[in-house]
Design a protein around this motif. Structure first.
Motif: not given
Length: 234
Positions: A45-49
């Motif tokens: 659900g977080s990150g992915g930048s």
């Protein structure tokens, strides 16, 4: 192939460990060159930048096209583990051939404006050549398995009817992709693995020539194969 016994959406994480495992045990991601570890690098659900942070569940046939409906929502034949960033960049854009790229992934998948010769004007996502046939046969499966539903779906690829289901530019491109990128051992192994979960198969992996009899140069001709003890005529 209709009425697949699909997994729950959360169950896909476990299924991927069988259906999309590389020889080295890592996640087989067709959008990136990353070496994801199952579970450890799963999207939470977080990150992915940036690339290679997390993998998630990609609807290669975007879920918005069929209004997030079941059973398509978790049909493994069009769901693949992919890099989160690349997945987000692709969004719900059609597959296509890029004329001018606005963004390119580390494995050379591209997002950008469609080639002027494609027959479609808009933003498209172009996978690398190695996997174009995979995605073509995925789309052939989707419009065949869900032929009774697709007239109500909305997609740049669709003709809003049961048959041919796909519009002209899409048929031309996907048949070319399927011909230029023949069925690989990866696809065959995945077909077998998905069957263990869903109890159906993608016939365009088993019989890739079938697409030509449905949409291509052999349309209208009888298709005959010899399979085991019986002849099948369609």
């Amino acid at each position: 192939i209709r009425n697949p016994n699909v997994e729950s959406y959360s169950g896909l994480w476990t299924a991927f460990r069988t259906t999309d495992k590389r020889a080295d045990g890592k996640v087989w991601d067709m959008y990136s060159n990353c070496s994801f570890t199952f579970g450890t690098d799963q999207d939470s659900g977080s990150g992915g930048s940036s690339e290679c942070q997390f993998y998630n569940r990609e609807h290669s046939f975007p879920k918005s096209w069929f209004n997030d409906a079941s059973p398509m929502y978790s049909d493994l034949f069009h769901l693949y583990p992919t890099d989160k960033l690349v997945n987000n960049k692709r969004g719900n854009n059609a597959f296509g051939e890029v004329g001018n790229a606005s963004w390119t992934s580390d494995n050379a998948s591209k997002l950008g404006s469609a080639k002027s010769t494609l027959g479609y004007s808009g933003t498209v996502f172009e996978p690398i050549d190695e996997y174009k046939g995979d995605f073509a046969r995925t789309y052939f499966y989707m419009v065949t398995c869900y032929e009774d539903k697709i007239s109500s779906w909305s997609s740049p690829h669709l003709s809003n009817n049961k048959y041919p289901g796909l519009n002209t530019w899409s048929i031309t491109m996907l048949l070319r992709w399927s011909k230029n990128d023949p069925v690989s051992q990866k696809e065959t192994d995945r077909n077998n693995a998905v069957e263990e979960y869903q109890h159906n198969r993608n016939p365009f992996i088993d019989y890739p020539e079938l697409a030509e009899y449905i949409w291509g140069n052999n349309k209208g001709q009888a298709w005959n194969i010899t399979s085991g003890l019986s002849d099948i005529n369609i």
